[in-house]
Write an enzyme that holds these catalytic residues in place. Structure first.
Site, short mmCIF file in Angstrom:
data_model
loop_
_atom_site.label_atom_id
_atom_site.label_comp_id
_atom_site.label_asym_id
_atom_site.label_seq_id
_atom_site.Cartn_x
_atom_site.Cartn_y
_atom_site.Cartn_z
N LYS A 48 59.25 35.61 61.18
CA LYS A 48 59.24 35.11 62.84
C LYS A 48 59.97 34.14 62.58
CE LYS A 48 54.55 33.23 63.76
NZ LYS A 48 55.19 31.94 64.29
N THR A 49 60.10 33.52 62.04
CA THR A 49 60.87 32.01 62.38
C THR A 49 62.10 32.47 61.79
OG1 THR A 49 58.35 30.86 61.13
CG2 THR A 49 60.76 29.36 61.32
N ASP A 238 56.65 31.16 70.62
CA ASP A 238 56.42 31.03 69.51
C ASP A 238 54.77 31.49 69.72
OD1 ASP A 238 56.32 31.64 66.79
OD2 ASP A 238 56.09 29.75 66.21
N GLU A 239 54.52 32.66 68.86
CA GLU A 239 52.84 32.82 68.47
C GLU A 239 52.08 32.72 69.89
OE1 GLU A 239 51.45 32.25 66.49
OE2 GLU A 239 52.56 31.64 64.14
N GLN A 269 46.45 39.05 65.33
CA GLN A 269 46.32 37.48 64.64
C GLN A 269 46.12 37.04 66.14
OE1 GLN A 269 48.64 36.13 61.34
NE2 GLN A 269 50.24 37.54 62.26
N ARG A 612 46.13 36.74 53.69
CA ARG A 612 46.97 35.72 53.47
C ARG A 612 47.34 35.58 52.13
NH1 ARG A 612 48.41 33.79 57.18
NH2 ARG A 612 48.28 36.06 58.07
#
Length: 715
Positions: A48-49, A238-239, A269, A612
């Site tokens: 996504k970044t 973002d987020e 998330q 993770r």
């Protein structure tokens, strides 16, 4: 003299960016088609970044003024990383992007429009400590003394006020959710909040919450709001799943004029409801922004297909979500291991043994992490790592035995064991309502004359209570008396203290008092391994000595493995991840399950933990808890509800039977499906002393929820 000529700065890239080559198809669709309202559902490890970075670069390359691009993030580090990446791609042409956190962007704009709200442009910004000090001053002016009565401290009051503002709830609603015991103080806390706002305004100061709420007020203003939203042609967030009610208002306000918004997030998330984040912000995005386009980034570059299969299966059990399934690009790896241990102690030994083997085989400790639902779950493992001299870094707070409430309980136990311990007396007396340092010193001198705690318990009843601390002194007398009645069993003493008025002290003092009470129960479970107080306190002292010795030895820079709560691990990744304490009594969290939407958020938390891991994942749970009071555990619901074929089951057994499973003549890792006489034999792995056998089992049908024991040896 020689000269060095710098090349002239370029106003843009030397050649057009090849977006089709730099991005996958999912990412490219966002970059090229991100005009208008767009929701980008970015799965874990999907880049996504990179997508946001290239979207910004694409806009600038098309001639959009960087100053008209607003990039909102939750950390300055994330904003800095993205703007720097854009500058690497485009050069100086990218200078001028408005990138930062919700708070930092609001602060910049409020400097310009401060006079519209009755502030000057040089207003001060209060940090948490400043806010707490000002609330404390307000409480003093209102003659509210938490030390003289059972009223929440300034830190807890500040947390209540902040939560109410960020969720747009009333104080009464917030108390009902977070602190039902403080509902009788609704009126007083509301008045503290009112006075606190007036004092800040008079001081020309804003706290972090003011930055957001004042910015929202400006955006809602019919005169100023359009000027602000006109400024930003493109808004990127973002987020987005972590936004609270006020932040969602800001996003809508900034995008109101031009309607170009790219909200990137993952409802799967969303795990910060306890901070005020509302998953409904992302779930309702299509309704909030008419005509919104929805993109999905599902290509995962992080984890093996086996790990993603588990994550996808688990998440499919949530109802309130955007359906999505991650697809991995990495090569196949081992199945996640489901590890059943007889106890938390054996679970800790299993993790430690594996870490030692990995390190011996060349795996860097920094590539290994152990994750857990609650900070209380790390205690047994921390002790085991220290015993085996495995260095670790703790994330998500202080190490278990260094926490203030653990030290408080230990101080009570120390005075019980050694009534002449002045330092411990001063600590436990200072915890009582209305008893300050000077009074504690005087009282300790009066009651330390006796050599036995039983004599002191009788003596304290005859000591005249201090004038300001009568209630606190009476509480203390009850605590000491109860300890004497309980006896000298460490676990019983700890539970007696945890259920005493010390529990009220924790709620008054700390916003996260519930987590601290969980820590105390974990301390009691650990203490059940001890029948006497002296060896228990000796071992705790040894912990302090080992930690201090490591610091003195200058080992602070050595490589360390990671211990972390799952909340703190979000956004991070490791080659190998252990998720421990996956028992039905621990994860999902019982308190969270009682809240609306709590079960689904707990499942999202499990999903975050699983994703993770890059290559290897261990899911461990203790089948029993306690020693004196034995509690039998089922595996977590999140383990029990997924396809059992997704796991490789491992039963951990003590090494006394190792020779019958793994002959000494063989390599312990070289197991086969047949024994020497041709009969079928379950494979096993032999591990060095303290000898433990990690016994692999074949895929079996999913057991019925009612029973998990197949053999007495399973204990």
């Amino acid at each position: 003299m020689s000269t060095f000529v710098l090349p002239p700065e370029s106003n843009g890239p030397s050649k057009a960016i090849d977006y089709a080559n730099a991005l996958n198809q999912e990412q490219l669709a966002v970059v090229l088609g991100g005009d208008g309202p767009c929701l980008v559902l970015a799965g874990a490890g999907s880049g996504k970044t990179r997508t946001l970075t290239y979207r910004v670069a694409y806009l600038i390359e098309r001639g959009v003024d960087p100053k008209s691009i607003l990039l909102l993030t939750f950390t300055n580090k994330a904003a800095r990383e993205m703007t720097e990446r854009v500058e690497v791609v485009l050069g100086p042409a990218a200078k001028g992007i408005w990138g930062g956190t919700f708070h930092s962007i609001s602060a910049r704009l409020l400097r310009t429009f401060a006079d519209e709200l009755g502030y000057t442009s040089d207003f001060s910004i209060l940090d948490q400590e400043d806010s707490r000090d000002l609330i404390k001053a307000v409480m003093k002016d209102l003659s509210i003394d938490p030390k003289a009565r059972r009223f929440p401290t300034a830190a807890v009051v500040g947390d209540i006020l902040s939560f109410a503002r960020n969720t747009q709830n009333s104080i009464a609603e917030t108390l009902e959710i977070k602190h039902p015991n403080f509902q009788p103080f609704d009126g007083e806390i509301t008045e503290i909040g009112r006075q606190y706002q007036l004092r800040k305004k008079a001081a020309n100061a804003m706290d972090f919450d003011d930055l957001l709420t004042n910015m929202a007020m400006l955006l809602d203003d019919p005169r100023i709001g359009p000027r602000l939203s006109e400024r930003f042609r493109y808004v990127l967030v973002d987020e987005y799943q972590d936004t609270n009610a006020v932040q969602a208002r800001l996003v809508k306000g900034f995008a109101k004029t031009h309607g170009n918004i790219v909200a990137v997030g993952d409802d799967a998330q969303s795990i910060y409801a306890f901070r005020g984040a509302d998953v409904r912000n992302i779930l309702s995005f299509p309704e909030q922004f008419s005509g919104a386009k929805i993109f999905k980034l599902l290509t995962n570059y992080r984890s093996t297909p086996e790990i993603l299969a588990l994550a996808n299966d688990s998440l499919s059990h949530n109802r309130d979500q955007f359906e999505k399934e991650l697809v991995g690009l990495r090569q196949a790896g081992p199945k996640p291991k489901l590890v059943s241990c007889s106890s938390a102690s054996q679970e800790a030994r299993y993790v430690a043994e594996n870490i030692l083997q990995m390190r011996a085989n060349g795996t860097a400790l920094a590539n290994i992490a152990v994750l857990f639902r609650s900070s209380a779950h790390s205690q047994q493992l921390e002790f085991e790592l220290i015993k085996r001299d495995i260095p670790y870094e703790y994330r998500g707070g202080q190490k278990f035995f260094e926490r203030a409430h653990i030290k408080d309980i230990v101080a009570f136990l120390r005075v019980f064991q050694n009534p002449k311990d002045e330092i411990a007396w001063l600590r436990v007396l200072g915890l009582q309502t209305g008893i300050g340092a000077a009074t504690a010193q005087s009282l300790s001198q009066q009651i330390r004359a006796s050599e036995f705690i039983e004599d002191i318990a009788e003596a304290v009843g005859t000591v005249p209570p201090p004038s300001r601390g009568q209630a606190g002194w009476q509480d203390f007398v009850k605590i000491i008396t109860n300890m004497v009645n309980v006896g000298r069993i460490p676990a019983q003493l700890i539970r007696s203290l945890a259920s005493s008025t010390y529990q009220d002290y924790l709620e008054r003092e700390y916003p996260n008092y519930r987590e601290r009470l969980e820590d105390l129960e974990q301390l009691a479970l650990f203490a059940e391994n001890y029948d006497e107080l002296t060896p228990f306190l000796n071992d705790l002292s040894l912990y302090d000595e080992v930690v201090a010795g490591r610091q003195d030895a200058g080992r602070g820079d050595e490589e360390k493995m990671i211990l972390s709560t799952i909340h703190q691990a979000k956004g991070l990744e490791w080659d190998t991840v252990f998720i421990i304490h996956l028992a039905d009594t621990a994860f999902p969290n019982r308190r969270a399950m009682a809240e609306e939407g709590g079960m689904e958020e707990e499942r999202r938390l499990f999903y975050v933990a699983v994703t993770r891991a890059r290559r290897e994942l261990h899911l461990a749970y203790p089948m029993t808890m306690g020693h004196e009071m034995l509690v039998f555990n089922q595996p977590s619901t999140f383990v029990d509800e997924v396809d059992p074929r997704l796991f490789e089951r491992v039963e951990v057994r003590e090494g006394r039977a190792a020779s019958s499973f793994a002959p000494a003549s063989r390599d312990p890792d070289d197991w086969s499906w047949e024994s020497d006489d041709g009969a079928w034999q379950e494979p096993s792995i032999q591990v060095e002393a303290p000898t433990t056998v990690f016994k692999k089992t074949t895929d079996k049908k999913k057991p019925k929820p009612g029973s998990f024991l197949r053999d007495v040896e399973d204990l």
